[in-house]
Design a protein around this motif. Structure first.
Motif, mmCIF file in Angstrom:
data_model
loop_
_atom_site.group_PDB
_atom_site.id
_atom_site.type_symbol
_atom_site.label_atom_id
_atom_site.label_comp_id
_atom_site.label_asym_id
_atom_site.label_seq_id
_atom_site.Cartn_x
_atom_site.Cartn_y
_atom_site.Cartn_z
ATOM 1 N N GLN A 172 -1.865 2.091 -4.581
ATOM 2 C CA GLN A 172 -1.315 0.761 -4.368
ATOM 3 C C GLN A 172 -0.038 0.889 -3.553
ATOM 4 O O GLN A 172 0.883 1.604 -3.934
ATOM 5 N N CYS A 173 -0.018 0.220 -2.420
ATOM 6 C CA CYS A 173 1.176 0.240 -1.579
ATOM 7 C C CYS A 173 2.184 -0.722 -2.211
ATOM 8 O O CYS A 173 1.847 -1.856 -2.544
ATOM 9 N N THR A 174 3.423 -0.258 -2.377
ATOM 10 C CA THR A 174 4.439 -1.097 -3.030
ATOM 11 C C THR A 174 5.540 -1.502 -2.048
ATOM 12 O O THR A 174 6.634 -1.854 -2.441
ATOM 13 N N LEU A 175 5.217 -1.436 -0.755
ATOM 14 C CA LEU A 175 6.225 -1.746 0.258
ATOM 15 C C LEU A 175 6.501 -3.249 0.338
ATOM 16 O O LEU A 175 7.644 -3.670 0.432
ATOM 17 N N CYS A 176 5.452 -4.043 0.315
ATOM 18 C CA CYS A 176 5.678 -5.491 0.430
ATOM 19 C C CYS A 176 4.976 -6.204 -0.724
ATOM 20 O O CYS A 176 4.144 -5.607 -1.416
ATOM 21 N N PRO A 177 5.303 -7.477 -0.942
ATOM 22 C CA PRO A 177 4.722 -8.178 -2.092
ATOM 23 C C PRO A 177 3.198 -8.347 -2.039
ATOM 24 O O PRO A 177 2.611 -8.800 -3.017
ATOM 25 N N ASN A 178 2.539 -7.975 -0.945
ATOM 26 C CA ASN A 178 1.073 -8.016 -0.950
ATOM 27 C C ASN A 178 0.489 -7.000 -1.928
ATOM 28 O O ASN A 178 -0.619 -7.175 -2.428
ATOM 29 N N LEU A 179 1.214 -5.908 -2.163
ATOM 30 C CA LEU A 179 0.804 -4.872 -3.127
ATOM 31 C C LEU A 179 -0.672 -4.486 -2.974
ATOM 32 O O LEU A 179 -1.441 -4.500 -3.951
ATOM 33 N N CYS A 180 -1.080 -4.139 -1.757
ATOM 34 C CA CYS A 180 -2.492 -3.837 -1.478
ATOM 35 C C CYS A 180 -2.989 -2.632 -2.283
ATOM 36 O O CYS A 180 -2.298 -1.615 -2.360
ATOM 37 N N VAL A 181 -4.178 -2.773 -2.826
ATOM 38 C CA VAL A 181 -4.848 -1.641 -3.477
ATOM 39 C C VAL A 181 -5.890 -1.124 -2.488
ATOM 40 O O VAL A 181 -6.685 -1.896 -1.957
ATOM 41 N N MET A 182 -5.827 0.208 -2.217
ATOM 42 C CA MET A 182 -6.713 0.767 -1.193
ATOM 43 C C MET A 182 -7.559 1.903 -1.751
ATOM 44 O O MET A 182 -7.024 2.821 -2.365
ATOM 45 N N GLY A 183 -8.853 1.821 -1.482
ATOM 46 C CA GLY A 183 -9.727 2.944 -1.771
ATOM 47 C C GLY A 183 -9.587 3.983 -0.663
ATOM 48 O O GLY A 183 -8.856 3.762 0.311
ATOM 49 N N ARG B 20 -7.626 0.426 4.594
ATOM 50 C CA ARG B 20 -6.298 0.050 5.065
ATOM 51 C C ARG B 20 -5.803 -1.184 4.322
ATOM 52 O O ARG B 20 -6.592 -1.963 3.796
ATOM 53 N N GLY B 21 -4.495 -1.371 4.340
ATOM 54 C CA GLY B 21 -3.899 -2.553 3.716
ATOM 55 C C GLY B 21 -4.032 -3.757 4.628
ATOM 56 O O GLY B 21 -4.543 -3.660 5.745
ATOM 57 N N LYS B 22 -3.516 -4.891 4.148
ATOM 58 C CA LYS B 22 -3.627 -6.140 4.899
ATOM 59 C C LYS B 22 -2.946 -6.016 6.266
ATOM 60 O O LYS B 22 -3.353 -6.664 7.233
ATOM 61 N N CYS B 23 -1.915 -5.191 6.343
ATOM 62 C CA CYS B 23 -1.163 -5.045 7.604
ATOM 63 C C CYS B 23 -1.924 -4.223 8.643
ATOM 64 O O CYS B 23 -1.484 -4.105 9.781
ATOM 65 N N ARG B 24 -3.013 -3.600 8.249
ATOM 66 C CA ARG B 24 -3.916 -2.841 9.125
ATOM 67 C C ARG B 24 -3.378 -1.475 9.579
ATOM 68 O O ARG B 24 -4.055 -0.765 10.309
ATOM 69 N N VAL B 25 -2.141 -1.135 9.198
ATOM 70 C CA VAL B 25 -1.562 0.094 9.753
ATOM 71 C C VAL B 25 -1.180 1.105 8.681
ATOM 72 O O VAL B 25 -0.587 2.128 8.986
ATOM 73 N N ARG B 26 -1.519 0.814 7.427
ATOM 74 C CA ARG B 26 -1.247 1.774 6.348
ATOM 75 C C ARG B 26 -2.577 2.082 5.663
ATOM 76 O O ARG B 26 -3.359 1.177 5.375
ATOM 77 N N ILE B 27 -2.810 3.370 5.416
ATOM 78 C CA ILE B 27 -4.143 3.799 5.006
ATOM 79 C C ILE B 27 -4.065 4.800 3.857
ATOM 80 O O ILE B 27 -3.109 5.582 3.771
ATOM 81 N N CYS C 69 1.022 -6.749 10.966
ATOM 82 C CA CYS C 69 1.928 -7.657 10.248
ATOM 83 C C CYS C 69 1.423 -7.853 8.826
ATOM 84 O O CYS C 69 0.225 -7.726 8.562
ATOM 85 N N LEU C 70 2.356 -8.175 7.931
ATOM 86 C CA LEU C 70 2.020 -8.396 6.520
ATOM 87 C C LEU C 70 1.522 -9.814 6.275
ATOM 88 O O LEU C 70 0.869 -10.092 5.289
ATOM 89 N N LEU C 71 1.904 -10.725 7.178
ATOM 90 C CA LEU C 71 1.528 -12.132 7.034
ATOM 91 C C LEU C 71 0.555 -12.497 8.162
ATOM 92 O O LEU C 71 0.248 -11.655 9.017
HETATM 93 S S1 SF4 Z 1 0.346 -5.380 3.644
HETATM 94 FE FE1 SF4 Z 1 0.779 -3.274 4.334
HETATM 95 S S2 SF4 Z 1 2.909 -2.946 3.690
HETATM 96 FE FE2 SF4 Z 1 2.183 -4.724 2.514
HETATM 97 S S3 SF4 Z 1 1.422 -3.862 0.592
HETATM 98 FE FE3 SF4 Z 1 -0.326 -4.023 2.027
HETATM 99 S S4 SF4 Z 1 -0.416 -1.973 2.960
HETATM 100 FE FE4 SF4 Z 1 1.614 -2.176 2.069
#
Ligand code: SF4
Lengths: 331, 89
Positions: free
Chosen positions: A10-21, A25-32, A76-78
């Protein structure tokens, strides 16, 4: 025996808190996620590099009239429906044309261009957090300042760490209702408000921008409530920029913001006790200049992004006419 | 002639032998069933659902390798995340 499937992260960088298998990738498309570890796809790979005037960020109370090297990567996160940079912010990093520019080269380029600072901007710099952080640290070593142009969608812990190397921020406060954030940006309001206050608490110079989109966030009542919150919690000396919307991305059907709406928003904000309120994206407007809140004299005369005169003592941050202290970083 | 002739009484020893015999059989059955239930699968045997997930991850990995090549991108370790223990991909 190694497990067949890696754990989720789980990425804890932004409030999206993406869970990734694994390999997702997360919602921002650049973290994996790769093998249970998080990786950035865009470290040292900016897709935009320019030298801009500081006024373009917009920062009006931070080293006015100086140049600033500005970088961005894809992502982008949004997902704001009116995004003015959607071609890169809503792109996958493999779709943009990227440069190979490690932090040291960014700092060298900034110095070569005569810039006094580096901006992390255009898209949402939080998505390239590690690249930004390392560049900021190197920039400080070489006597440069750092500017974070952000939507403020970042969790407290990474923000605390970032504030150690970041000098100033312009936070895009997009609206002042949860419904607007959900509908137009795909995020939430409260984390942005929390981040603004935390940035101030951590000693960063903060300015706010509100892009007014006709029929979406131009309700005077909402603008008044937002101004009241800013005056009460962030402080009346926080510079506020009301920015003009131009049809773009998914809101090409809407007209540009009428000038009267921007002027009305400025009046509301000043009535609520905000002392430095500007109208942005309107070249030639009188409301681009900075006026002393006490003697009302013009302290910084701007036309577009050009600074024509400057009447603040950089040593004392005082108005040259009446001595009132003006919030900002002037040298 | 009568159908209901009383069967001669068996000697007691016969009853004990059959009782022990059936107890042993039943015991063995229970042990074998229980063992097969808790026994680890021999190496190389994968539940169909896990195999499917593995195929999916392998495919995702292939796509990412392509993406890295196509975008001239690299993977650089990131910060601010946590591993969700016990939650496989
Ligand atoms: S959107 Fe990107 S920065 Fe935000 S929680 Fe998801 S992976 Fe992390």
């Amino acid at each position: 025996m190694t497990p067949l499937l890696s754990p989720k992260i789980q990425c804890t960088l932004c409030p999206n808190l993406c869970v990734m298998g694994d390999y997702e990738r997360g919602k921002c498309r650049v973290r994996i996620n790769q093998g249970g570890e998080l990786f950035s796809l865009v470290y040292g790979k900016p897709c935009a590099v320019h030298v801009d005037p500081m006024e373009k960020k917009p920062l009006y109370h931070f080293l006015p009239g100086t140049g600033i090297l500005s970088i961005a990567t894809a992502g982008c996160l949004l997902s704001c429906k009116y995004c003015q940079n959607w071609e890169i912010s809503q792109a996958w990093p493999e779709e943009t044309r990227n440069l190979d520019l490690p932090p040291k080269d960014v700092v060298d380029a900034a110095i070569r261009s005569g810039s006094r600072s580096i901006a992390y901007t255009y898209t949402e710099p939080t998505v390239f957090y590690e690249y930004m952080w390392d560049t900021c640290a190197l920039a400080h070593e070489r006597g440069l300042r750092n500017v974070y142009v952000t939507c403020g969608y970042i969790n407290p812990e990474p923000l605390r760490e970032l504030a150690k190397v970041m000098d100033a921020a312009n936070v895009d406060l997009k609206g002042f209702t949860e419904a607007f954030y959900l509908d137009v940006s795909g995020g939430h309001l409260q984390p942005v408000l929390d981040a603004i206050l935390l940035m101030k608490e951590l000693g960063m110079h903060v300015e706010l921008t509100n892009l007014i989109v006709p029929t979406k966030n131009d309700d005077p009542k909402m603008i008044r409530e937002m101004s009241q919150w800013i005056a009460k919690y962030a402080g009346g000396d926080t510079p506020l920029h009301f920015s003009r919307f131009y049809p773009n991305y998914r809101y090409r059907n809407l007209p540009p913001t009428p000038l009267e709406i921007l002027v009305q928003a400025r009046e509301i904000a000043m009535e609520e006790g905000i002392r430095y309120v500007y109208v942005g994206n309107v070249p030639g407007s009188d409301y681009n200049s900075t006026y002393c809140p006490s003697c009302r004299k013009r302290l910084i005369h701007r036309i577009g992004y050009e600074v024509l005169s400057f009447e603040i003592d950089p040593e004392t941050s005082a108005c040259r006419f009446c001595g009132t202290k003006i919030n900002g970083v002037w040298k | 002639m009568t159908f209901f002739k009383r069967r001669p009484k068996r000697p007691m020893t016969g009853d004990w032998i059959s009782c022990v015999f059936f107890s042993v059989i039943l015991g063995l059955f229970i042990i074998i069933t229980a063992e097969s239930m808790f026994q680890k699968k021999p190496a190389g045997t994968i539940e169909p659902s896990v195999a499917e997930a593995h195929r999916e991850v392998t495919e995702r990995a292939r796509i990412i390798r392509e993406v890295l090549k196509q975008g001239h991108l690299e993977l650089t370790p990131g910060r601010h995340y946590r591993v969700l223990e016990g939650e496989e991909s």
